[in-house]
Scaffold this motif. Structure first.
Motif, PDB file in Angstrom:
ATOM      1  N   GLU A   1      75.797   0.682 -11.092  1.00 30.71           N
ATOM      2  CA  GLU A   1      76.672   0.008 -10.133  1.00 30.71           C
ATOM      3  C   GLU A   1      76.880   0.975  -8.969  1.00 30.71           C
ATOM      4  O   GLU A   1      77.900   1.659  -8.848  1.00 30.71           O
ATOM      5  CB  GLU A   1      77.981  -0.405 -10.803  1.00 30.71           C
ATOM      6  N   PHE A   2      75.858   1.031  -8.119  1.00 31.07           N
ATOM      7  CA  PHE A   2      75.769   2.095  -7.130  1.00 31.07           C
ATOM      8  C   PHE A   2      76.822   1.996  -6.030  1.00 31.07           C
ATOM      9  O   PHE A   2      77.285   3.025  -5.517  1.00 31.07           O
ATOM     10  CB  PHE A   2      74.352   2.120  -6.539  1.00 31.07           C
ATOM     11  N   GLY A   3      77.201   0.803  -5.631  1.00 33.45           N
ATOM     12  CA  GLY A   3      78.239   0.666  -4.620  1.00 33.45           C
ATOM     13  C   GLY A   3      79.549   1.270  -5.083  1.00 33.45           C
ATOM     14  O   GLY A   3      80.246   1.949  -4.311  1.00 33.45           O
ATOM     15  N   ASN A   4      79.901   1.059  -6.333  1.00 32.81           N
ATOM     16  CA  ASN A   4      81.127   1.641  -6.887  1.00 32.81           C
ATOM     17  C   ASN A   4      81.013   3.160  -6.988  1.00 32.81           C
ATOM     18  O   ASN A   4      81.999   3.885  -6.776  1.00 32.81           O
ATOM     19  CB  ASN A   4      81.422   1.044  -8.262  1.00 32.81           C
ATOM     20  N   ALA A   5      79.822   3.654  -7.315  1.00 33.30           N
ATOM     21  CA  ALA A   5      79.604   5.101  -7.388  1.00 33.30           C
ATOM     22  C   ALA A   5      79.781   5.738  -6.016  1.00 33.30           C
ATOM     23  O   ALA A   5      80.372   6.821  -5.890  1.00 33.30           O
ATOM     24  CB  ALA A   5      78.216   5.404  -7.938  1.00 33.30           C
ATOM     25  N   VAL A   6      79.277   5.068  -4.972  1.00 37.53           N
ATOM     26  CA  VAL A   6      79.450   5.578  -3.610  1.00 37.53           C
ATOM     27  C   VAL A   6      80.936   5.653  -3.258  1.00 37.53           C
ATOM     28  O   VAL A   6      81.411   6.660  -2.720  1.00 37.53           O
ATOM     29  CB  VAL A   6      78.716   4.669  -2.592  1.00 37.53           C
ATOM     30  N   ALA A   7      81.675   4.605  -3.563  1.00 37.60           N
ATOM     31  CA  ALA A   7      83.104   4.566  -3.237  1.00 37.60           C
ATOM     32  C   ALA A   7      83.864   5.696  -3.917  1.00 37.60           C
ATOM     33  O   ALA A   7      84.715   6.358  -3.300  1.00 37.60           O
ATOM     34  CB  ALA A   7      83.696   3.213  -3.626  1.00 37.60           C
ATOM     35  N   ASP A   8      83.567   5.954  -5.192  1.00 38.95           N
ATOM     36  CA  ASP A   8      84.275   7.017  -5.914  1.00 38.95           C
ATOM     37  C   ASP A   8      83.854   8.401  -5.421  1.00 38.95           C
ATOM     38  O   ASP A   8      84.679   9.331  -5.373  1.00 38.95           O
ATOM     39  CB  ASP A   8      84.034   6.883  -7.422  1.00 38.95           C
ATOM     40  N   ALA A   9      82.580   8.558  -5.052  1.00 37.47           N
ATOM     41  CA  ALA A   9      82.130   9.839  -4.495  1.00 37.47           C
ATOM     42  C   ALA A   9      82.824  10.104  -3.164  1.00 37.47           C
ATOM     43  O   ALA A   9      83.262  11.235  -2.893  1.00 37.47           O
ATOM     44  CB  ALA A   9      80.614   9.839  -4.315  1.00 37.47           C
ATOM     45  N   GLU A  10      82.944   9.073  -2.336  1.00 43.69           N
ATOM     46  CA  GLU A  10      83.608   9.240  -1.039  1.00 43.69           C
ATOM     47  C   GLU A  10      85.088   9.580  -1.216  1.00 43.69           C
ATOM     48  O   GLU A  10      85.641  10.370  -0.450  1.00 43.69           O
ATOM     49  CB  GLU A  10      83.434   7.974  -0.199  1.00 43.69           C
ATOM     50  N   HIS A  11      85.720   8.999  -2.226  1.00 46.76           N
ATOM     51  CA  HIS A  11      87.119   9.361  -2.504  1.00 46.76           C
ATOM     52  C   HIS A  11      87.210  10.842  -2.848  1.00 46.76           C
ATOM     53  O   HIS A  11      88.094  11.551  -2.338  1.00 46.76           O
ATOM     54  CB  HIS A  11      87.663   8.526  -3.662  1.00 46.76           C
ATOM     55  N   SER A  12      86.319  11.324  -3.705  1.00 43.04           N
ATOM     56  CA  SER A  12      86.343  12.732  -4.101  1.00 43.04           C
ATOM     57  C   SER A  12      86.110  13.645  -2.905  1.00 43.04           C
ATOM     58  O   SER A  12      86.742  14.708  -2.788  1.00 43.04           O
ATOM     59  CB  SER A  12      85.285  12.998  -5.181  1.00 43.04           C
ATOM     60  N   LEU A  13      85.226  13.245  -1.997  1.00 42.02           N
ATOM     61  CA  LEU A  13      84.958  14.072  -0.819  1.00 42.02           C
ATOM     62  C   LEU A  13      86.163  14.095   0.117  1.00 42.02           C
ATOM     63  O   LEU A  13      86.487  15.142   0.705  1.00 42.02           O
ATOM     64  CB  LEU A  13      83.716  13.550  -0.091  1.00 42.02           C
ATOM     65  N   ARG A  14      86.843  12.961   0.272  1.00 42.76           N
ATOM     66  CA  ARG A  14      88.053  12.941   1.108  1.00 42.76           C
ATOM     67  C   ARG A  14      89.140  13.822   0.490  1.00 42.76           C
ATOM     68  O   ARG A  14      89.838  14.564   1.200  1.00 42.76           O
ATOM     69  CB  ARG A  14      88.566  11.508   1.270  1.00 42.76           C
ATOM     70  N   LEU A  15      89.303  13.724  -0.820  1.00 46.17           N
ATOM     71  CA  LEU A  15      90.295  14.553  -1.506  1.00 46.17           C
ATOM     72  C   LEU A  15      89.938  16.030  -1.370  1.00 46.17           C
ATOM     73  O   LEU A  15      90.818  16.876  -1.175  1.00 46.17           O
ATOM     74  CB  LEU A  15      90.378  14.152  -2.984  1.00 46.17           C
TER      75      LEU A  15
ATOM     76  N   VAL B   1      78.724  16.357  -5.526  1.00 52.58           N
ATOM     77  CA  VAL B   1      79.307  15.065  -5.173  1.00 52.58           C
ATOM     78  C   VAL B   1      78.503  14.413  -4.048  1.00 52.58           C
ATOM     79  O   VAL B   1      78.242  13.201  -4.073  1.00 52.58           O
ATOM     80  CB  VAL B   1      80.787  15.212  -4.761  1.00 52.58           C
ATOM     81  N   MET B   2      78.091  15.196  -3.060  1.00 51.88           N
ATOM     82  CA  MET B   2      77.281  14.664  -1.962  1.00 51.88           C
ATOM     83  C   MET B   2      75.936  14.144  -2.467  1.00 51.88           C
ATOM     84  O   MET B   2      75.427  13.130  -1.985  1.00 51.88           O
ATOM     85  CB  MET B   2      77.065  15.745  -0.902  1.00 51.88           C
ATOM     86  N   PHE B   3      75.366  14.842  -3.433  1.00 48.76           N
ATOM     87  CA  PHE B   3      74.112  14.394  -4.039  1.00 48.76           C
ATOM     88  C   PHE B   3      74.294  13.034  -4.692  1.00 48.76           C
ATOM     89  O   PHE B   3      73.500  12.108  -4.473  1.00 48.76           O
ATOM     90  CB  PHE B   3      73.656  15.420  -5.078  1.00 48.76           C
ATOM     91  N   HIS B   4      75.349  12.881  -5.477  1.00 50.31           N
ATOM     92  CA  HIS B   4      75.619  11.594  -6.125  1.00 50.31           C
ATOM     93  C   HIS B   4      75.845  10.505  -5.090  1.00 50.31           C
ATOM     94  O   HIS B   4      75.345   9.388  -5.239  1.00 50.31           O
ATOM     95  CB  HIS B   4      76.861  11.703  -7.019  1.00 50.31           C
ATOM     96  N   ARG B   5      76.601  10.826  -4.039  1.00 47.97           N
ATOM     97  CA  ARG B   5      76.897   9.831  -3.012  1.00 47.97           C
ATOM     98  C   ARG B   5      75.607   9.379  -2.315  1.00 47.97           C
ATOM     99  O   ARG B   5      75.382   8.186  -2.111  1.00 47.97           O
ATOM    100  CB  ARG B   5      77.864  10.423  -1.991  1.00 47.97           C
ATOM    101  N   THR B   6      74.750  10.332  -1.933  1.00 50.10           N
ATOM    102  CA  THR B   6      73.498  10.008  -1.240  1.00 50.10           C
ATOM    103  C   THR B   6      72.554   9.238  -2.156  1.00 50.10           C
ATOM    104  O   THR B   6      71.953   8.228  -1.750  1.00 50.10           O
ATOM    105  CB  THR B   6      72.825  11.301  -0.750  1.00 50.10           C
ATOM    106  N   GLN B   7      72.421   9.709  -3.372  1.00 46.39           N
ATOM    107  CA  GLN B   7      71.543   9.054  -4.345  1.00 46.39           C
ATOM    108  C   GLN B   7      71.975   7.607  -4.584  1.00 46.39           C
ATOM    109  O   GLN B   7      71.151   6.684  -4.542  1.00 46.39           O
ATOM    110  CB  GLN B   7      71.581   9.838  -5.655  1.00 46.39           C
ATOM    111  N   ALA B   8      73.265   7.401  -4.823  1.00 48.34           N
ATOM    112  CA  ALA B   8      73.775   6.057  -5.104  1.00 48.34           C
ATOM    113  C   ALA B   8      73.618   5.136  -3.897  1.00 48.34           C
ATOM    114  O   ALA B   8      73.252   3.962  -4.034  1.00 48.34           O
ATOM    115  CB  ALA B   8      75.233   6.128  -5.542  1.00 48.34           C
TER     116      ALA B   8
END
Length: 246
Positions: free
Chosen positions: A108-122, A146-153
């Motif tokens: 569920e890559f869209g959700n993974a992107v959203a959670d990665a972006e939250h972690s990066l903002r935090l 985290v950036m790797f996960h965000r880009t990959q997803a």
């Protein structure tokens, strides 16, 4: 009166743990709300699918990050990250890490992107307001991960939508952002040998070959300059400028 069952023996027997492999599933709560469950060595982690994974609302806010942002405006110059706040930030990082892994496992890559972006903002917020550099570094060391996960997803999400060229653009943007992070931390010499960089480059090559995508304008420009084809390079530079404006 029947004794209430308080153990999860039956659940664990029906759902085996497999070392080294994330075991994740969606579930439904007693009130029919969606949940995520991860099988771990000695039990099960259960998470909400929106806002904070543990379902708590810190000071009434959906996440602790959002509470901190509001508190920083309210407290102004007096705002600081004390020991309690630092501990709560650590908790939120940890929770969102687990849920990000769950989303990636479920594809569920869209959700993974959203959670990665939250972690990066935090991470951005906590580093900017860190009580000391060492505490900030404890989190910053995980930024490439985290950036790797965000880009990959994000790239995989585009591939699901059959947008391979957009996926390549996302990978290029992710690699450029990672390179900037390495430069900021005076580690540019380690960029090419980084595991996450290698994996994103491999993914890019795979997508380009599988979908038979030709060189991007930036790559064509680099090749033209290397071959001293300056007239072609000028044309490509103009095209690249036009595409950036669109």
């Amino acid at each position: 009166m029947a004794r209430k069952v308080r153990n999860i023996d039956a659940l664990l027997r029906q759902w085996d743990y497999q070392p080294g492999q994330p075991i994740v599933r969606r579930a439904t709560g007693s009130d029919q709300r969606d949940l995520l469950q991860i099988r771990v060595d000695m039990g099960v982690l259960q998470m909400e699918v929106t806002d904070r994974p543990d379902g708590h609302r810190p000071e009434g806010f959906p996440t602790y990050y959002e509470y901190l942002v509001a508190a920083s405006f309210e407290e102004g110059p007096d705002f600081e990250l004390d020991e309690e706040r630092c501990s709560e930030i650590d908790r939120e990082f940890y929770q969102f890490y687990h849920r990000r892994i769950a989303w990636l496992t479920l594809k569920e890559f869209g959700n993974a992107v959203a959670d990665a972006e939250h972690s990066l903002r935090l991470m951005d917020f906590s580093s900017a307001n860190a009580p000391d550099a060492q505490w900030a570094l404890l989190h910053e060391q995980y930024r490439p991960f985290v950036m790797f996960h965000r880009t990959q997803a994000a790239a995989l999400s585009e591939l699901e939508s059959t947008e391979p060229r957009t996926a390549v653009e996302i990978l290029d943007e992710g690699l450029a952002a990672l390179e900037h992070v390495f430069e900021e931390h005076d580690a540019a010499d380690r960029f090419d040998d980084d595991l996450f960089v290698s994996k994103l480059r491999e993914m890019r090559t795979s997508v380009m070959e599988h979908y038979e995508i030709g060189p991007t304008l930036a790559e064509q420009l680099a090749n033209a300059i290397a071959a001293e084809q300056y007239e072609l390079a000028a044309q490509l530079r103009d095209q690249l400028g036009e595409s950036d404006q669109n």
